[in-house]
Design an enzyme around this catalytic site. Structure first.
Site, mmCIF file in Angstrom:
data_model
loop_
_atom_site.group_PDB
_atom_site.id
_atom_site.type_symbol
_atom_site.label_atom_id
_atom_site.label_comp_id
_atom_site.label_asym_id
_atom_site.label_seq_id
_atom_site.Cartn_x
_atom_site.Cartn_y
_atom_site.Cartn_z
ATOM 1 N N LEU A 1 0.848 -1.192 0.000
ATOM 2 C CA LEU A 1 0.000 0.000 0.000
ATOM 3 C C LEU A 1 0.883 1.241 0.000
ATOM 4 O O LEU A 1 1.870 1.306 0.729
ATOM 5 C CB LEU A 1 -0.876 0.009 1.259
ATOM 6 C CG LEU A 1 -1.786 -1.198 1.443
ATOM 7 C CD1 LEU A 1 -2.410 -1.179 2.850
ATOM 8 C CD2 LEU A 1 -2.875 -1.192 0.371
ATOM 9 N N GLU B 1 6.383 -3.183 12.761
ATOM 10 C CA GLU B 1 5.891 -2.400 13.898
ATOM 11 C C GLU B 1 4.367 -2.421 13.981
ATOM 12 O O GLU B 1 3.802 -2.307 15.079
ATOM 13 C CB GLU B 1 6.356 -0.945 13.746
ATOM 14 C CG GLU B 1 5.804 -0.037 14.817
ATOM 15 C CD GLU B 1 6.272 1.391 14.652
ATOM 16 O OE1 GLU B 1 7.066 1.829 15.487
ATOM 17 O OE2 GLU B 1 5.858 2.068 13.698
ATOM 18 N N HIS C 1 0.010 7.187 10.104
ATOM 19 C CA HIS C 1 -0.082 6.735 11.494
ATOM 20 C C HIS C 1 0.300 7.885 12.429
ATOM 21 O O HIS C 1 0.956 8.839 12.019
ATOM 22 C CB HIS C 1 0.907 5.585 11.733
ATOM 23 C CG HIS C 1 0.537 4.291 11.084
ATOM 24 N ND1 HIS C 1 1.348 3.657 10.174
ATOM 25 C CD2 HIS C 1 -0.550 3.493 11.223
ATOM 26 C CE1 HIS C 1 0.780 2.518 9.777
ATOM 27 N NE2 HIS C 1 -0.375 2.407 10.388
ATOM 28 N N CYS D 1 8.846 1.971 11.638
ATOM 29 C CA CYS D 1 7.957 0.921 11.118
ATOM 30 C C CYS D 1 8.648 -0.407 10.920
ATOM 31 O O CYS D 1 7.996 -1.447 10.900
ATOM 32 C CB CYS D 1 7.414 1.327 9.746
ATOM 33 S SG CYS D 1 6.932 3.025 9.603
HETATM 34 C C1 CIR Z 1 1.063 0.568 4.822
HETATM 35 O O1 CIR Z 1 0.428 1.401 4.158
HETATM 36 O O2 CIR Z 1 0.539 -0.086 5.712
HETATM 37 C C2 CIR Z 1 2.523 0.394 4.521
HETATM 38 N N1 CIR Z 1 2.781 0.575 3.129
HETATM 39 C C3 CIR Z 1 3.358 1.354 5.333
HETATM 40 C C4 CIR Z 1 3.294 1.092 6.813
HETATM 41 C C5 CIR Z 1 4.168 2.001 7.592
HETATM 42 N N2 CIR Z 1 4.157 1.659 8.951
HETATM 43 C C6 CIR Z 1 4.249 2.519 9.949
HETATM 44 O O3 CIR Z 1 4.217 3.721 9.733
HETATM 45 N N3 CIR Z 1 4.271 2.035 11.180
#
Ligand code: CIR
Length: 252
Positions: A18, A65, A160, A247
């Site tokens: 994503l 994370e 987040h 993350c």
């Molecule tokens: C997402 O959209 O879930 C991942 N592409 C990125 C997640 C990043 N995670 C975070 O900030 N803890």
């Protein structure tokens, strides 16, 4: 003192994850190099790193994370808010069971670990597109049983809560302009990140060293004022997938 970090190797399907960043096509070998440098930085700070295999079919799974919140007393395995990521949490159960008593966020609750920032006995829980009120309430109950005070805060900007607010030691938070002056954060000193460097709000203080993304000179200058050692890490490829420094590991 943090002793342990869990990471997951990014898989070759990672670019299918994503993202809203619009920063172009990410490069796998650069991501692997950057991920390795990140793991080495954590190891050099005294953390024993545990590197899990990629999870085929879950291109965002190296953002570990989001699938757990780990405190000294227990590990809470989440129920990720994005449908495409639901299921990533299951293989984390046996991994964390080796380290902590387990608890879980249950339906209809959703929660991403990226929305949880623990500073001392305060647990901020961002209400975001990923974390709903039920998930935040479940987490609050689990943590308050161990003496933490959970405080919810609306995440009106960024993916987040920790995309915008992180702890840089003691009573000081590094915050994006969107969160500066928010009443929920009023008990804390704040270093405000300039709008054009917003990404650098996701900075990681680990065992007395500040890990911060490379390429954000104004924020670097502000962090230097804290007088702690600073390590710059290139996160260009994870950034293309909306990810940052915090993350990519679970630290405890
Ligand atoms: C997402 O959209 O879930 C991942 N592409 C990125 C997640 C990043 N995670 C975070 O900030 N803890």
């Amino acid at each position: 003192m943090f002793n342990h970090a869990i990471l997951r190797q990014p898989g070759p399907d990672f670019a299918a994850g994503l993202t809203t960043a619009g920063l172009g096509i990410p490069d796998y070998s650069r991501l692997l190099d950057q991920h390795r440098a990140y793991a080495e930085a954590l190891a050099s700070l005294g953390l024993q790193t545990e590197l899990l295999e990629p999870l085929p079919g879950f291109p965002d799974a190296y953002f570990v994370e989001d699938v757990a919140v780990v405190v000294p007393e227990l590990a809470i395995v989440t129920r990720p808010g994005a449908l495409a990521r639901r299921g990533e949490e299951l293989p984390m159960l046996p991994v964390l069971a080796r380290h902590r008593p387990l608890a879980r966020i249950l339906a209809p609750g959703t929660l991403d670990g990226g929305d949880v920032l623990i500073v001392g006995r305060t647990a901020f829980v961002g209400l975001s597109s990923r974390t709903n009120a039920e998930g935040a309430a479940q987490l609050g109950r689990l943590l308050s049983a161990h003496g933490y005070q959970a405080r919810t805060i609306a995440v009106a900007a960024g993916l987040h809560f920790k995309s915008s607010v992180t702890s840089v030691g003691g009573n000081t938070l590094l915050v994006s302009e969107a969160f500066a002056g928010r009443p929920e954060l009023a008990d804390f000193q704040q270093i405000v990140v300039d709008a054009e460097e917003e990404y650098a709000s996701n900075t990681l203080l680990m065992n007395g060293t500040i890990l911060t993304p490379a390429g954000f000179p104004q924020t670097l200058r502000k962090l230097e004022g804290l007088g702690m050692p600073i390590t710059l890490l290139d996160t260009s490829e994870a950034r293309k997938m909306d990810g940052g420094l915090t993350c990519m590991s679970l630290r405890f």
